[in-house]
Design an enzyme around this catalytic site. Sequence first.
Site, PDB file in Angstrom:
ATOM      1  N   SER A 134       1.943   1.996   2.279  1.00 24.08           N
ATOM      2  CA  SER A 134       2.113   1.193   1.060  1.00 24.08           C
ATOM      3  C   SER A 134       3.566   1.133   0.625  1.00 24.08           C
ATOM      4  O   SER A 134       4.370   1.994   0.952  1.00 24.08           O
ATOM      5  CB  SER A 134       1.279   1.765  -0.076  1.00 24.08           C
ATOM      6  OG  SER A 134      -0.074   1.617   0.202  1.00 24.08           O
ATOM      7  N   GLN A 135       3.824   0.129  -0.164  1.00 21.47           N
ATOM      8  CA  GLN A 135       5.131  -0.042  -0.813  1.00 21.47           C
ATOM      9  C   GLN A 135       5.419   1.235  -1.621  1.00 21.47           C
ATOM     10  O   GLN A 135       4.520   1.725  -2.314  1.00 21.47           O
ATOM     11  CB  GLN A 135       4.970  -1.249  -1.730  1.00 21.47           C
ATOM     12  CG  GLN A 135       6.138  -1.664  -2.540  1.00 21.47           C
ATOM     13  CD  GLN A 135       5.729  -2.758  -3.543  1.00 21.47           C
ATOM     14  OE1 GLN A 135       4.567  -3.150  -3.633  1.00 21.47           O
ATOM     15  NE2 GLN A 135       6.702  -3.211  -4.299  1.00 21.47           N
TER      16      GLN A 135
END
Lengths: 826, 247
Positions: free
Chosen positions: B96-97
């Site tokens: 994920s970011q």
Amino acid sequence: MLLLCKARIVILAANHSERRHAGLITLFALALVSAAVLNFEVLLTRHIAIEHWHHLTTVVIAIALLGFGVAGSVAMLLSKSIISHYRGFLLLCSLALVLSFPISQLLASMIPLNMLALPWFGQQFFYLLLYALCWLPPFFLAGLYIIVNFMRWPRVISRLYGADLIGAALGAALALFMLEFDQFAFGMLLSPLLAMVALLLLLSRLAAKIAIITLIIASISILLFSGQQLLPATQVNAFKELSIRQNQLDAKLLWQRDSAQSRLSMVSSSGQHASPGLSLNSESAALPQWQLFLDGAQATPILLSADKGTSKAVFAQSIYAAPYQLLKRQPDVLLLGADPSWNSWTAYWQQANSITLIDQHKHLLPLLTAVNAMAEDNSTEQVSKIIPEQVKIANLHPRRFVETTTQYFDLIMASIGSDPVGSAAFSTNYLMTLQGLSSAFAQLEPNGVLAISNIMAPLPRDNLRVINTVVTMLRQQQLAPRQHLLVIRDWRTLLLLVSKQPINKQQAEKLYLWSQQWRFDLAAFPGLTREQANRYHIKSGVLYFDLIAALTDPASEVKSADLTNQYAFDIAPSTDHKPYLFHSFRWQSLGQLIADLPQRWPLLVGWGYILSLASLALIAPLALIFIMLPLYMNRQPQPSEYRKFRPLVYFSCLGFGFMAIEIALLQQTILLLDSLTSALATVLSAVLIGSGAGSILFGAKTISPSRLMLLIWLYSAVLFSAFIGFLELFQATLAWSHLARISLVFIVIAVLTMPLGLLLPYGLRRLPEQQPMLLAWCWAINGFASVTGVLVAPIIAMEFGLQVLLASALCCYLLAGWVNLASTRS
Amino acid sequence: MNMFHWRLMLITTLMWGVMPSAVATHKYPQADGFVLQRQQMVATIKDYKVAGINVNEQRILNAMANVPRHRFVPPHQRTKAYQDSPLSIGFGQTISQPYIVALMTQLADISFGMKVLEIGTGSGYQAAILFELTPNVYTMEIISPLANRSAKLFNQLALTKINHQHGNGYYGWPQNLQFDRILVTAAAAHIPVPLLKQLKPGGRMVIPIGPVWGNQELLLISKDELGNSSTRSILPVRFVPLTGTGN
């Protein structure tokens, strides 16, 4: 072989006149090349939809079609060589065309394009461009092949153009036939085979070089047939849902089938647990299931043991049980939307009197057959019935069903089916239009309910448009929206309940208590406060409660109109003339989006529209460069007449107008023929055959420019009136069989588009015969304008509707006629 | 910078030195050349505001600054490891970011000693961040190659105290433990009922909704002392219709 021998006799007979007139063999080979490339184009739409997303298809095909234009530009530069070595060019083009199909596919499969990463990484734009360019060579080579023919035999251009269009029509029909009969992979192989037959026909003239011919054919055959193993099959991208699911624990691909609409894939995995709309208060785990994927996405649960008594509770605790709380008796249920297995079992466990399920895409029958076969083969899976036995399945478009049925229902359930990325902007939805919803509403029993479900986006968009359409429909019927509309939601699903009768106190109370028991929030309900509307699934910022209150305000319709006009997204009610439910982008809101969400705004706008605009921004300059480049590189003196911009305007107008008419007819015909695939097959074939016949029959005739102008005026009036009449035609043919409707639409469109085939050869014949390079240049202009048309037409349709699109196409033809007239006068 | 600031910095440094830390900062085996990039990433996360929400808990920022994110991404992605974007880690999965990782961790509101379950180990990065905050981390992965890869990485990075399993997270941790916090790092289309059952009363569950590459919205599920659950969508969009009816 017999056919080849016959063809050879024909060639010898026709050979003496070849120097002045193209022989039958030439026409036949040209038709084959066109058929090969159109077959490829149609199948490419499926290939891209499976590998990536079908919304990407327009963009990729538009870029690939640039190849036609580029071919014109190249032909202009090489015009002298082409004229003196035309046979060599034709042979080379057809040979390269044979090879280009598999090579394009191979190269495209090697590009690490991930459409989802587009907003994050700039390099993905580069990959997208590369991916699209991979598909360009076949179109370029086919375009070059056609223009070489035109340049060599300018006197019979109308016949050549006719053969080109008719060949293209047959190619399109062939592709759709292959798709319909689950022969997608073989269909992809047909394009190089057709091109090879064209090559063979050309080679048959060179008897002295038999050895070389044999060698080439043998090499190509080996390449093609071994290529079935060497070349990558059409597979879903690693980032699509199906690929991800297949990586999971014990996942198995149970069944796969290609149809003209989609690739169906059924997967079993212990990691699949879809329970649409299940309450947080539920104690039930997900039911055993397989999942069905459409083009590797949109997973739908196929329940395996929902008939067991233990499953009953799950269906009573889901948001989809809400409409049943309003009904007074065992209902007759009509299911128009998604999740057929889940929704039919819900109806079953809610003691439905009858259940009718609309299977628009004809998935269910092959699916049921496959499941039965799998259940017999696979003893480890406990498969009982994926839908209840009492369900009646109808293979019709939901809109047609509600227009034609004489039955009335207590509950009609439909779903909107939004795409979370908002890339479906140019997809038509004829059920959620004002007319479509009115028809569904009319089929309700006096105490019936129309339920419409959808997922919720972070900013209300598609759902709000549907609510606005429902409110407008109720107002048109002199009904007070607040007395007929209830809305219930959880954290993900929104469900509209539109009642035929005003909702009474007992109904409201029952639904209220049920919603509190299962912790669902109400978004529109008599006497509801804002706090009550946001109790169990808490949202911040804009609430559906606020927006629906504004839209249904009984005191003033002005408030509703204000919201419609000024809301961040386009939420005006959908109509049959503008059935683009998912196109909601508004320029006026972009500034506010960027200001409010500097880093996230690209994720909130609808990408379908943005992609169309981005492609246009990319292609328009490219087209201009390719049109102007040959002029710059070939600056020899030319007759002053043709250095002016008149041919540019004339052939641009024809290119754009042709595509715009085709797209307008295609989009409106979806309503008549129920599916995009049927419409595509019928319209494409009819337009190409109609205009091809027009070219052959009338293209060689001498018509004065003023008479031509008059003909275009008349034609415009006839076509526009007929187009308006399409909706009447829909009503008039409601009860007709599918085949009868296809035949009617084919004949009407083929006749209506006959004159379109006249204008291109007419313009080309007016060019001086000693200037073949001009002919090539005009072909290039026409090609580039067509590509631009493919991209501009959807934008016009989404912004202004289909009638405006058709009107703009006809204006282009009128402008072409006027330019032709002015050119003669000057 | 004046004398006041210097003094403040000195006092703060001394205070950190003498105060008993409640955060179990893991010592990673070797120094790397990404310290500066990590600091920049943390600064970006700190500045990043989605319509009013930002990550401002220092212990979470410290955790993000301590864990070598580049070790959790495939070698060819390492140069992008500290960009604020999701990255592919193979098998159609992503890491994920960083902002989303930090925000999910902050929303979970983890105290030292809490028992935390993560569903979807993926790269193992989120588990490593959680391990900075509590020693009781449990993580499950359904995709076999990813589960093997993360297990190997945990060994290499001496994160052996993270409990990890290859299995279907829908049914929760097999021994039927009760957790204070649950983080589901795979985007959800439904909320798993068996997982809710493994959440203690007063517990919290954080789940992202929507495609990882798309417009992901975080869902915070709270279970009250009576065992009733409710959800809160964490993307408070300030954007309102111009008519102001949304106000």
